[in-house]
Design a protein around this motif. Structure first.
Motif, PDB file in Angstrom:
ATOM      1  N   ASN A   1      -1.882   6.104   3.138  1.00  0.00           N
ATOM      2  CA  ASN A   1      -3.232   5.731   2.724  1.00  0.00           C
ATOM      3  C   ASN A   1      -3.773   4.690   3.701  1.00  0.00           C
ATOM      4  O   ASN A   1      -3.567   3.485   3.535  1.00  0.00           O
ATOM      5  CB  ASN A   1      -3.225   5.189   1.294  1.00  0.00           C
ATOM      6  CG  ASN A   1      -4.625   5.100   0.708  1.00  0.00           C
ATOM      7  OD1 ASN A   1      -5.538   4.590   1.339  1.00  0.00           O
ATOM      8  ND2 ASN A   1      -4.782   5.607  -0.498  1.00  0.00           N
ATOM      9  N   ARG A  57      -6.236   1.890   2.307  1.00  0.00           N
ATOM     10  CA  ARG A  57      -5.626   0.746   1.615  1.00  0.00           C
ATOM     11  C   ARG A  57      -4.859  -0.140   2.590  1.00  0.00           C
ATOM     12  O   ARG A  57      -4.881  -1.369   2.472  1.00  0.00           O
ATOM     13  CB  ARG A  57      -4.714   1.244   0.491  1.00  0.00           C
ATOM     14  CG  ARG A  57      -5.486   1.888  -0.641  1.00  0.00           C
ATOM     15  CD  ARG A  57      -4.590   2.448  -1.726  1.00  0.00           C
ATOM     16  NE  ARG A  57      -5.389   3.225  -2.673  1.00  0.00           N
ATOM     17  CZ  ARG A  57      -4.888   3.973  -3.642  1.00  0.00           C
ATOM     18  NH1 ARG A  57      -3.571   4.040  -3.802  1.00  0.00           N
ATOM     19  NH2 ARG A  57      -5.677   4.649  -4.457  1.00  0.00           N
ATOM     20  N   LYS A  58      -4.185   0.478   3.533  1.00  0.00           N
ATOM     21  CA  LYS A  58      -3.455  -0.302   4.529  1.00  0.00           C
ATOM     22  C   LYS A  58      -4.411  -1.201   5.311  1.00  0.00           C
ATOM     23  O   LYS A  58      -4.156  -2.404   5.495  1.00  0.00           O
ATOM     24  CB  LYS A  58      -2.721   0.625   5.493  1.00  0.00           C
ATOM     25  CG  LYS A  58      -1.983  -0.110   6.601  1.00  0.00           C
ATOM     26  CD  LYS A  58      -1.370   0.862   7.607  1.00  0.00           C
ATOM     27  CE  LYS A  58      -0.645   0.109   8.716  1.00  0.00           C
ATOM     28  NZ  LYS A  58      -0.135   1.026   9.762  1.00  0.00           N
ATOM     29  N   TYR A  95       5.191   2.343  -5.388  1.00  0.00           N
ATOM     30  CA  TYR A  95       3.940   1.590  -5.581  1.00  0.00           C
ATOM     31  C   TYR A  95       3.508   1.641  -7.043  1.00  0.00           C
ATOM     32  O   TYR A  95       3.180   0.614  -7.650  1.00  0.00           O
ATOM     33  CB  TYR A  95       2.871   2.204  -4.678  1.00  0.00           C
ATOM     34  CG  TYR A  95       1.589   1.411  -4.539  1.00  0.00           C
ATOM     35  CD1 TYR A  95       1.545   0.243  -3.788  1.00  0.00           C
ATOM     36  CD2 TYR A  95       0.407   1.851  -5.132  1.00  0.00           C
ATOM     37  CE1 TYR A  95       0.367  -0.473  -3.631  1.00  0.00           C
ATOM     38  CE2 TYR A  95      -0.777   1.150  -4.984  1.00  0.00           C
ATOM     39  CZ  TYR A  95      -0.792  -0.014  -4.229  1.00  0.00           C
ATOM     40  OH  TYR A  95      -1.962  -0.718  -4.080  1.00  0.00           O
ATOM     41  N   TYR A 100       0.864  -1.173   0.000  1.00  0.00           N
ATOM     42  CA  TYR A 100       0.000   0.000   0.000  1.00  0.00           C
ATOM     43  C   TYR A 100       0.901   1.224   0.000  1.00  0.00           C
ATOM     44  O   TYR A 100       2.070   1.150   0.394  1.00  0.00           O
ATOM     45  CB  TYR A 100      -0.934   0.015   1.223  1.00  0.00           C
ATOM     46  CG  TYR A 100      -0.220   0.241   2.535  1.00  0.00           C
ATOM     47  CD1 TYR A 100      -0.068   1.524   3.071  1.00  0.00           C
ATOM     48  CD2 TYR A 100       0.333  -0.831   3.242  1.00  0.00           C
ATOM     49  CE1 TYR A 100       0.608   1.730   4.265  1.00  0.00           C
ATOM     50  CE2 TYR A 100       1.009  -0.633   4.441  1.00  0.00           C
ATOM     51  CZ  TYR A 100       1.139   0.651   4.941  1.00  0.00           C
ATOM     52  OH  TYR A 100       1.816   0.863   6.119  1.00  0.00           O
TER      53      TYR A 100
END
Length: 483
Positions: free
Chosen positions: A332, A335-336, A365, A328
């Motif tokens: 964020n 998303r984590k 990413y 991730y």
């Protein structure tokens, strides 16, 4: 045919001409960066989604690009390669990827010179030539850009619609929430992003204006990579031996379905989004035409997840186990947390299943996504224009942004998507997009995690802000400050 307004001054001291307009659109197609927006122009103008094949070879000609956009007197003429909905084409022209640049300024900063003898040299650059150059004509000019810290914009007094009300706009990157919150409450920041988990901290704060439950045209999903780069550092041993996964791990539909059933939407939306998000069945968001509210969707069911894990790879997955990493982008939280929910639920099914959740910076990413190095990835799509094609294409078409990174290919899907954008009959389009949503559920190339509701926070002296779900960011030209 578009007549070009005369007298529009540029930040570089010139004036916008029809030749600048032609150059700007041709340059977008010449450049065609991986993951960029050029496909939206290539499709109607050249009849292709990309200038390159899967091996990176150029598949279009200079003549095709040159003839797609031409100058006729004071007009610019777009030659469409095939029938294309006019409303969608106009919507594409109205967004930032269709911005006009000063040709002389762009060339001086190293951009494509507008000639065809070596145009392929400028295709898919690692770093765009104009990334830090200001060759535009908008209401604000780039004053400075401190990478990772702030961008400063200063008013352009010769803007053709008249100067903006504010003299300067500064966009600061402040990751630490408590610092950002303090700046906002003290009045040092006028508008801030507030992660949902911190929203309660600003409830009732004086001199704060908040708009809630803003409908969005955005979808975030978990995407499975069908052909992972064998050199990926995120697949362990690269074998199905309990210490890694093979590059084609997610080609087995049983693995994809097992992952889908292992996600706990109710907990995620309640705890991460405070209920301000929706679990929708497919890539077409609620609010767009041809969204099917009755389409089946995956629900949290560890019994089902276990059933499909036992079927996967003829039982080898269950017997040997696996190890993979889910990344991730740092900062964020949504998303984590999604990755951590998957990890917790999947690991409790079988102690031989191991997932490592790794945080990396956004550039890392993005590069790993584009290169097919991520076993699976969590990312969102914000509408470029309000039509279902803008979602099914990147999510499902073999040449779409995310599907291409996944190496997902389904000829029937490609055919339906191509047909859906060509027909103007609403009932026929409905049947096509309903069928695509059904296939999405059956094939599970990815699984949608949420469609969020939005919020906007500003100090009460800000005037002129309005909500537009199709426009990301802040439109500074409309704003003023009145104390």
């Amino acid at each position: 045919i578009f007549p070009i307004r005369k007298g529009i001054k540029t930040h570089d001291g010139g004036e916008i001409t029809p030749e600048d307009v032609e150059y700007s659109f041709e340059r977008v197609m010449v450049q065609d960066r991986d993951g960029g927006p050029a496909w939206m122009l290539l499709d109607p103008l050249l009849g292709v989604e990309t200038t390159r094949d899967s091996e990176g070879n150029i598949v279009v000609t200079a003549e095709q690009i040159d003839k797609a956009v031409e100058v006729e007197g004071d007009n610019v003429v777009f030659h469409l390669a095939k029938p294309y909905p006019l409303t969608i084409f106009l919507q594409i022209l109205s967004q930032t990827w269709s911005s006009i640049v000063d040709k002389e300024c762009a060339i001086r900063h190293g951009a494509w010179p507008g000639t065809w003898n070596n145009w392929t040299k400028y295709n898919n650059p690692e770093v765009p030539e104009l990334q830090e150059a200001d060759c535009g004509s908008g209401p604000f000019m780039l004053e400075k850009w401190e990478h990772g810290k702030e961008v400063s914009l200063v008013r352009f007094d010769d803007y053709w619609r008249g100067p903006a009300k504010i003299k300067r706009a500064v966009i600061k990157k402040v990751d630490e929430w408590s610092t950002r919150k303090l700046m906002f409450l003290k009045g040092d920041a006028d508008i801030i992003y507030v992660p949902t988990q911190y929203a309660q901290e600003l409830e009732g704060a004086p001199n704060i204006r908040v708009y809630k439950n803003l409908p969005t045209l955005a979808v975030t999903a978990l995407f499975f990579t069908f052909e992972i780069d064998p050199e990926s550092p995120y697949i362990g041993s690269g074998k199905l031996d309990g210490k890694g996964i093979p590059p084609d791990f997610f080609k087995d539909i049983n693995v994809r379905k097992a992952f889908a059933y292992a996600f706990d939407w109710d907990t995620y939306i309640r705890e991460v989004w405070q209920g301000e998000a929706e679990h929708i069945p497919g890539p077409i968001p609620r609010g767009l035409p041809f969204f099917n509210p009755d389409q089946p969707k995956y629900e949290f069911n560890l019994t089902k997840a276990e059933e499909y894990f036992k079927k996967a790879w003829n039982g080898t997955v269950w017997e040997k186990g696996f190890y993979l990493e889910i990344l991730y982008n740092v900062g964020n939280v949504q998303r984590k947390t999604a990755a951590e929910i998957l990890k917790e639920n999947i690991e409790k099914i079988n102690p031989k299943f191991k997932i490592y959740v790794r945080g990396v910076e956004w550039p890392t990413y993005l590069r790993a996504m584009v290169r097919g190095q991520l076993p699976c990835f969590i990312v969102g799509w914000l509408a470029d224009y309000p039509d279902p094609h803008n979602f099914v294409f990147p999510f499902m078409h073999s040449k779409g942004t995310y599907a291409a990174w996944q190496h997902y290919k389904n000829p029937k899907v490609d055919e339906l998507i191509d047909k859906g954008i060509r027909t103007s009959d609403p009932e026929e389009r409905k049947q096509i997009y309903y069928e695509l949503q059904r296939i999405y559920y059956e094939d599970v190339p990815s699984v949608v995690l949420y469609q969020p509701l939005g919020r906007h926070y500003e100090r009460d002296w800000i005037q002129g802000w309005y909500y537009n779900p199709i426009y990301p960011g802040i439109y500074f030209y409309a704003l003023s400050k009145g104390y």
